[in-house]
Motif scaffolding. Structure first.
Motif, short mmCIF file in Angstrom:
data_model
loop_
_atom_site.label_atom_id
_atom_site.label_comp_id
_atom_site.label_asym_id
_atom_site.label_seq_id
_atom_site.Cartn_x
_atom_site.Cartn_y
_atom_site.Cartn_z
N ARG A 79 0.82 -1.22 0.00
CA ARG A 79 0.00 0.00 0.00
C ARG A 79 0.85 1.26 0.00
O ARG A 79 0.50 2.27 -0.63
CB ARG A 79 -0.95 -0.01 1.19
CG ARG A 79 -2.07 -1.03 1.04
CD ARG A 79 -3.14 -0.85 2.08
NE ARG A 79 -2.75 -1.38 3.38
CZ ARG A 79 -2.92 -0.77 4.52
NH1 ARG A 79 -3.45 0.45 4.56
NH2 ARG A 79 -2.56 -1.33 5.65
N ALA B 168 0.88 4.10 -2.80
CA ALA B 168 0.64 5.49 -2.41
C ALA B 168 1.66 6.43 -3.04
O ALA B 168 1.31 7.53 -3.51
CB ALA B 168 0.68 5.62 -0.88
N ILE C 260 0.77 6.64 -6.90
CA ILE C 260 -0.46 7.39 -7.16
C ILE C 260 -0.26 8.88 -6.88
O ILE C 260 -0.67 9.74 -7.68
CB ILE C 260 -1.63 6.84 -6.32
CG1 ILE C 260 -1.98 5.42 -6.77
CG2 ILE C 260 -2.84 7.75 -6.41
CD1 ILE C 260 -3.00 4.73 -5.89
N ALA C 261 0.37 9.19 -5.76
CA ALA C 261 0.59 10.60 -5.39
C ALA C 261 1.48 11.30 -6.41
O ALA C 261 1.21 12.43 -6.82
CB ALA C 261 1.21 10.68 -4.00
N PRO D 174 -4.43 9.33 -2.46
CA PRO D 174 -3.98 7.96 -2.15
C PRO D 174 -4.23 7.55 -0.70
O PRO D 174 -4.47 6.38 -0.42
CB PRO D 174 -2.48 8.00 -2.46
CG PRO D 174 -2.10 9.43 -2.43
CD PRO D 174 -3.31 10.18 -2.87
N LEU E 207 -6.15 4.16 0.10
CA LEU E 207 -5.34 3.02 0.50
C LEU E 207 -5.20 2.78 2.01
O LEU E 207 -4.72 1.73 2.42
CB LEU E 207 -3.93 3.16 -0.10
CG LEU E 207 -3.87 3.24 -1.63
CD1 LEU E 207 -2.46 3.65 -2.07
CD2 LEU E 207 -4.25 1.92 -2.25
N ALA F 44 2.60 8.71 0.59
CA ALA F 44 1.85 9.66 -0.24
C ALA F 44 2.48 11.05 -0.19
O ALA F 44 2.55 11.76 -1.20
CB ALA F 44 0.40 9.72 0.22
#
Length: 410
Positions: free
Chosen positions: A26, A30, A33-34, A87, A91, A289
């Motif tokens: 995760r 993160a 995605i961030a 994120p 998540l 993130a």
């Protein structure tokens, strides 16, 4: 949100759904995605800011390249905030008290910074939000964090019980003795370079005797308020050159990520003799993130900057770092880890204090630095902006390494 979806799918024996139970997975997601969110959405936000003519207001400070920054879109901190929250909401475990506090801190300080930028840009008031209101907002967040850590039953630390051991079964089946531990509400925190690696805030009010532990929480809350205010203002002051605050925050965030992972793992925490904090593993996802968002924003904020974060970003970054360190009980490492922020803050305090003192004594104010904060001093000395930023980053990396070294040097 995805965490809860995949946990449900796991109960249905959906193939691969269990991967969301792993913090490392995760956290990795993160970061990605961030970073992608900041890089992709950032471009659209910059265009929108340009269309709205939300540009930097430049004051004449006599600095090279200063007027080239005029009109550069500001308030880009909204990119960082969004890239962190998306994120985290997707998540992480949203019922985790540490995640709740980090989300509140991000939105709270982001709102204060946004109001400050709004007044500067739209109201054309160069002073922005009055200092007393900024401080009030920071104190308010400090009270929320401090009181929550005191009142929430979910916030505990696992401490050793002196002279007691328990017998447990190792992986190979053998029985071994380990120090006995207990989960407790405590004002104990980690302290660097000390063998026991512990400091109890109640020791500050030792003279109260049996009441010291109780009143130690008041000392702790006051310390929380001071740390949040100091670090968020330090990040705000550091945000004066392209990529300086962003890159420095990314370095600090990476170091905090190491500590978050170690502090949330019972085996590593015991081996390194640092405080094990139950349920804090979700902070690894948040800081991942944070790292992704700052690196993604740096894509546009590096020299020459296409967007500035403004107070919307800088106050938020500093506040996140402060609250995160407090939750991990490593706030006493902040002077080392956030040494760049500290020096920038101190340079302004020294400059202002010395100027006022000499003006009162000699009738003419004198300066220690050519200009404060410190990064502008080096600009005045003729160093290029990119060289100053790069060297500050290098110093930040050295401080980060030194912070990690404190795990073993006592």
């Amino acid at each position: 949100m995805l965490y809860y979806l995949f946990r449900y799918l796991e109960t249905l024996n959906f193939p691969g759904a269990g991967v969301f139970q792993y913090i490392t997975f995760r956290a990795g997601m993160a970061v990605i995605i961030a970073l992608l969110f900041a890089a992709i959405i950032g471009k659209q936000v910059i265009k929108k800011l340009q269309r709205q003519q939300i540009g930097e207001v430049v004051r004449d400070l006599g600095l090279e390249g200063q007027y080239a920054k005029k009109g550069t879109p500001t308030m880009g901190g909204v990119i960082i905030i969004a890239a962190i929250l998306v994120p985290v909401l997707l998540l992480s475990k949203l019922d985790n008290v540490y995640i709740i506090l980090m989300i509140i801190s991000t939105i709270w300080l982001g709102a204060i910074g946004f109001v400050d930028d709004y007044i500067k840009v739209f109201k054309k008031d160069k002073e922005g939000l009055a200092g007393k209101f900024k401080i009030a907002g920071q104190v308010g967040l400090g009270l929320i964090v401090g009181i929550t850590l005191f009142a929430s039953d979910d916030v505990v630390v696992r401490e050793r019980i002196p002279d007691e051991v328990v017998v447990v079964q190792a992986e190979d089946g053998t029985m071994i003795e380990r120090p006995a531990t207990k989960d407790t509400k405590s004002t104990v925190t980690n302290i660097p370079f000390v063998k026991s690696n512990r400091f109890n805030y109640s020791k500050v009010v030792w003279f109260l005797g049996d009441q010291a532990e109780k009143w130690g929480w008041l000392v702790f809350v006051v310390a929380v308020i001071f740390i949040i205010t100091a670090v968020s203002n330090g990040a705000n002051i550091t945000d004066g050159l392209d990529g300086l605050a962003t890159g420095t925050s990314a370095i600090i965030g990476s170091t905090l990520g190491v500590f978050a992972y170690l502090s949330s793992n019972m085996i590593y925490a015991d081996y390194l003799n640092i405080m094990y904090i139950p349920h804090s593993e979700e902070l690894v996802v948040f800081i991942a993130a944070f790292i992704g968002a700052t690196v993604g924003f740096l894509w546009y904020n590096s020299f020459p900057a296409q967007v500035f974060m403004g107070d919307t970003g800088s106050l938020t970054l500093g506040g996140i770092i402060a609250v995160f360190a407090i939750l991990l009980r490593i706030e006493l490492l902040i002077p080392i880890l956030c040494g760049i922020f500290l020096v920038e803050n101190v340079s302004v305090m020294m400059q202002v204090s010395w100027f006022k003192y000499t003006k009162k004594r000699y009738g003419e104010g004198r300066r220690i630095f050519k200009m404060a904060p410190l990064h502008h001093h080096y600009q005045k000395k003729g160093y290029t902006e990119s060289k100053i930023v790069t060297r500050f980053w290098i110093i930040g990396i050295i401080l980060a390494i030194l912070t990690i070294v404190t795990l073993k040097v006592r």
